[in-house]
Write an enzyme that holds these catalytic residues in place. Structure first.
Site, PDB file in Angstrom:
ATOM      1  N   GLU A 196      43.875  45.280  32.486  1.00 52.04           N
ATOM      2  CA  GLU A 196      42.632  44.543  32.255  1.00 52.04           C
ATOM      3  C   GLU A 196      41.680  45.508  31.533  1.00 52.04           C
ATOM      4  O   GLU A 196      41.382  46.585  32.048  1.00 52.04           O
ATOM      5  CB  GLU A 196      42.019  44.091  33.583  1.00 52.04           C
ATOM      6  N   ASN A 202      41.766  40.479  40.832  1.00 51.54           N
ATOM      7  CA  ASN A 202      41.269  40.531  42.216  1.00 51.54           C
ATOM      8  C   ASN A 202      40.319  39.385  42.532  1.00 51.54           C
ATOM      9  O   ASN A 202      40.232  38.942  43.675  1.00 51.54           O
ATOM     10  CB  ASN A 202      40.610  41.881  42.503  1.00 51.54           C
TER      11      ASN A 202
END
Ligand code: NAD
Length: 280
Positions: A150, A188
């Protein structure tokens, strides 16, 4: 980019340094002292040797990777870096202190990236004198195996810096996704509420730990069920990230269930402590 610095040769730093060196970048990994550095470099050697034994890597490629890699405990050795990736302890003050030491030696064009999982990248960028040349490179464990990075845009990251970090992640053979600096990024933000919900479902009597894991594995094609995954990530890490997400969004789905807090306080941290939702 030719020369890459990596701060920290722990679980993540060792993996990042390994893939960087394997991808042809001159890589310098920095640790706090010689003993920890030796341990980190030995970890890399072991992973590479294991790959050679399994026939997944040639001895020549291992030698080439190691030739690109040096370890140090002196920040001065990072002076020629085009990019420094920080993968040290998850504490703002420690990271801030490390950036100061990096900035004292590198040139003005050097980019700095953090591998933080949970801290605000914009806050870390603001702790440097180059918030425009700062961003996030969030790798996944184990780094050599996990394809995703990411790439995080802090509020201050310029498009040029972001693009350079995207290209670097791709040069490592990873799939890069571009993400704004929001708590939990993509993975997450979606994963943690799912894990917390699994704990709440179990507590509410929906199924045993084993049955919920089996259902999600076979019903959704996941490689592991939520309880196996929480045990692997660590209950303490899951609890820590959940609290940060709850603090950021104030939504009930991010609030850690009371039982998770109790298990962490009892030292039932998952696989690493020998006991979590399963016993190891
Ligand atoms: P770790 O404890 O395994 O390694 C951290 C290393 O940093 C240690 O070896 C420590 O000696 C070293 N260190 C501490 N202060 C330092 C300093 N000032 N300079 C140089 N080295 C220093 O931790 P980790 O799991 O590798 O996590 C590192 C970072 O990566 C954290 O920001 C964490 O949030 C992030 N992260 C972790 C995971 C994961 O699955 N563990 C995944 C993605 C991101």
């Amino acid at each position: 980019m030719k020369t890459i610095g990596v701060l920290g040769c722990g679980l993540m730093g060792a993996g990042i340094a390994q893939v960087s060196a394997a991808s042809g970048f001159r890589t310098i990994v920095l640790e706090v002292n010689d003993a920890v550095l030796a341990k980190g470099l030995a970890r890399i050697d072991k992973v590479l040797s294991g790959a050679v034994e399994k026939g997944k890597l040639s001895a020549d490629d291992k030698a080439r990777t190691l030739a690109n890699l040096t370890g140090t405990t002196r920040y001065a050795d990072l002076k020629d870096c085009d990019l420094v990736i920080e993968a040290i302890v998850e504490q703002v003050d420690a990271k801030r202190a490390a950036y100061q030491q990096v900035e004292a030696v590198v040139g003005p064009q050097c980019l700095i990236a953090t591998n933080t999982s949970s801290l605000c990248v914009t806050e870390l960028a603001a702790a440097t004198t180059r918030p425009d040349r700062f961003g996030g490179l969030h790798f996944f464990n184990p780094v050599p195996m996990m394809k995703l990075v990411e790439v995080i845009r802090a509020l201050t990251t310029t498009p040029e810096t972001h693009e350079a970090l995207m290209q670097f992640a791709r040069a490592l053979g990873k799939d890069a996704v571009s993400v704004p600096d929001r708590g939990g990024f993509i993975v997450n933000r979606l994963l943690i509420p799912y894990l917390l919900d699994a704990i709440r479902c179990h507590e509410g009597g929906l199924g045993t730990v084993e049955d919920i894991d089996t259902a999600m594995k076979l019903g959704c094609g996941h490689p592991m069920g939520p309880f196996t995954l929480v045990d692997f990530i660590g209950l303490d890490t899951t609890y820590f990230i959940a609290n940060i997400l709850f603090d950021e969004f104030k939504e009930a789905r991010f609030a850690p269930p009371a039982v998770l807090k109790r298990m962490v306080l009892a030292g039932h941290l998952g696989k690493k402590s020998g006991r979590g939702f399963y016993t190891y």
